[in-house]
Enzyme design. Structure first.
Site, PDB file in Angstrom:
ATOM      1  N   ASP A 158       0.823  -1.210   0.000  1.00 61.32           N
ATOM      2  CA  ASP A 158       0.000   0.000   0.000  1.00 61.32           C
ATOM      3  C   ASP A 158       0.857   1.259   0.000  1.00 61.32           C
ATOM      4  OD1 ASP A 158      -2.042  -1.885   0.301  1.00 61.32           O
ATOM      5  OD2 ASP A 158      -2.122  -1.620   2.468  1.00 61.32           O
ATOM      6  N   GLU A 213     -11.126   0.621  -3.929  1.00 62.09           N
ATOM      7  CA  GLU A 213     -10.425   1.055  -2.720  1.00 62.09           C
ATOM      8  C   GLU A 213      -9.193   1.857  -3.097  1.00 62.09           C
ATOM      9  OE1 GLU A 213      -9.532  -2.649  -0.801  1.00 62.09           O
ATOM     10  OE2 GLU A 213      -8.148  -3.300  -2.362  1.00 62.09           O
TER      11      GLU A 213
END
Length: 515
Positions: free
Chosen positions: A35, A190
């Site tokens: 991420d 997302e």
């Protein structure tokens, strides 16, 4: 180097983040650093990653060339900033930070699952970072933060939903509204990031789930809240349905270089073994070049070997692979959920790391453990362990239900294995412990490519005892697939380190040697 040169890939093999013949190797940050979110300030880049159930939380890196990254700290490094109870499951904890530089300060917004979203700031990204500002009106995960020309602050989160916030108080301003959520039918929109570039606002998202279907798509609109039109070439990055060595590509962030070139950092995995392919290091950080065509970003080939960015590399010296515990713990060291001050010491016995047991095994959610991410497919880990006052050793951990250990205590050395609902078992007959401190060793070995077969393991772990002259007595050889995400589930990768399961255990040094 021209943009045409950037697009030329050289075909070499190698381990991550090495310069040769004008190129570099992916991943640029190896091991469980997923991420990625990146920002540039002048000639310096800073990057933050998810940390899940590990403390301290949110590792932060610095680079001058987007390839050589040095970990300079952890954003959430105090118990007052990050509290994770023992009841929190593995792969919970801290998700998906967004790192930005605005108005002379660094801002980081992230999720502590179960406790909500939070915002912290710092003058120096190496820390100290502020106490967290709770954002009770911001639901969900994967929050992004961006400012428009009027100074209004926009927070966008997984879903994809958006609300304005006051970054000084954490108060939400106005109603929340849904935005463009990716391609029709794609699951798990997302990881949103919002950018104001020229006449457009761009909304970059991940979709397809974080497994083999992962992808990156983008849309643009006239304002931070849209309306957004999707890029006709979506997804702009995905390796699904390919046999490329990097898989699960997604959760990306854009950054502009000092010369106006553009780059994408994103997560991916390097599966190994047979079918379906097991990844054991977790999701790693990769880099790819970006060009702009008709106002849309076009991501260049994202491979293990890449052409160099168009500015001279200025690599940092590599971090030492040996820790002698003479100074403070390096920020690479993490513990499970917490690291209470009473559980460890560098002063009880100077030059040694002393661990005091809490949980009774690596099954325990509050086990006393200090480890580092496995960053290489093959590696050797050694430690000199004094367990005369307790029991402990070296552990390779994926979660409470998936771990291997080489343990010394009560005058014996033994290997333990936990795989799912199978409780800890002695994987080999106990061996008498040598007198005095014991050198424990774990080798992680990748099988030769020529040995491939459909059920081939991704790697083998050999656990045993090493003599002072380097002779290795292997007590057990275990299949690595059982310490993989495909077997265990979740979002994390392996962490290798030291633990105490009873009493007090001391470690004189710890070696991590890439294979």
């Amino acid at each position: 180097m021209s943009r045409t040169d950037v697009a030329r890939l050289r075909v070499v093999t190698g381990e991550p983040a090495t310069w040769a013949d004008g190129g570099f190797a992916n991943p640029v940050i190896a091991g469980m650093f997923p991420d990625p979110s990146v920002c540039r300030v002048g000639g310096d880049y800073y990057l933050a990653c998810s940390s899940f159930e590990y403390f301290p939380g949110v590792p932060i890196f610095h680079s001058r060339d987007l390839v050589h990254w040095e970990q300079i700290g952890n954003v959430l490094d105090r118990p007052s900033q990050l509290s994770m109870p023992a009841s929190m499951p593995s792969s919970g904890g801290v998700y998906a930070p967004t790192l930005r530089h605005h108005d002379g300060r660094f801002w980081l917004i992230t999720t502590n699952v179960g406790a909500g979203n939070l915002l912290v700031t710092a003058d120096d990204p190496a820390g100290p970072w502020s106490e967290p500002l709770p954002l009770p009106g911001v639901p969900g995960i994967d929050p992004d933060i961006a400012w428009d020309d009027e100074g209004r602050c926009w927070c966008t989160m997984a879903g994809i939903a958006q609300v304005r916030i006051d970054p000084a108080t954490g108060e939400t301003l106005g109603p929340m509204r849904r935005l463009w959520s990716g391609q029709p039918g794609a699951q798990a929109p997302e990881a949103p990031h919002l950018y104001h570039l020229g006449e457009y606002w761009y909304l970059l998202i991940a979709e397809g789930g974080t497994e083999r279907g992962h992808a990156v798509s983008i849309a643009r609109g006239p304002a931070p809240d849209g309306p957004f039109e999707p890029c006709p070439a979506n997804p702009i990055l995905s390796h699904r349905g390919t046999n490329r060595p990097i898989q699960n590509t997604g959760h990306a962030d854009l950054v502009e270089g000092p010369d106006g070139s553009w780059w994408l950092v994103f997560l991916g995995v390097r599966p190994g073994g047979g079918t379906p392919g097991w990844h054991v290091l977790g999701r790693e950080t990769f880099l790819a070049p970006v060009t702009w065509v008709d106002g849309w970003p076009v991501v260049g080939a994202a491979d293990l070997t890449m052409a160099a960015p168009p500015w001279p590399p200025r690599p940092f010296p590599p971090s030492p692979v040996r820790d002698d515990f003479d100074d403070d713990l390096h920020p690479r060291w993490v513990s499970v959920r917490a690291r209470p001050p009473w559980s460890w010491s560098l002063t009880d016995r100077p030059g040694w790391l002393t661990l005091h047991a809490a949980g009774t095994s690596m099954d325990s959610p509050d086990v006393t453990f200090v480890g580092r991410r496995q960053q290489d497919r093959s590696c050797t880990v050694r430690a000199l362990v004094d367990a005369t006052l307790g029991r402990g050793g070296l552990a390779v951990r994926l979660d409470e239900q998936h771990h291997y250990e080489i343990e010394v205590g009560h005058d014996e050395v033994r290997v333990l294995a936990r795989v799912g609902s199978l409780r800890p078992t002695v994987a080999t007959a106990p061996a008498p412990a040598p007198a005095g401190p014991v050198r424990l060793r774990v080798d992680v070995v990748v099988p030769p490519a020529a040995d491939w077969h459909p059920r081939m393991e991704p790697d083998t772990l050999r656990l045993g005892v090493e003599s002072a002259d380097g002779a290795f007595v292997v007590l057990a050889e275990l299949d690595g697939r059982y310490l993989s995400t495909e077997v265990a589930g979740g979002f994390t990768g392996r962490v290798i380190g030291m633990y105490a399961a009873a009493g007090t255990v001391r470690f004189d040094w710890f070696d991590y040697e890439p294979g």
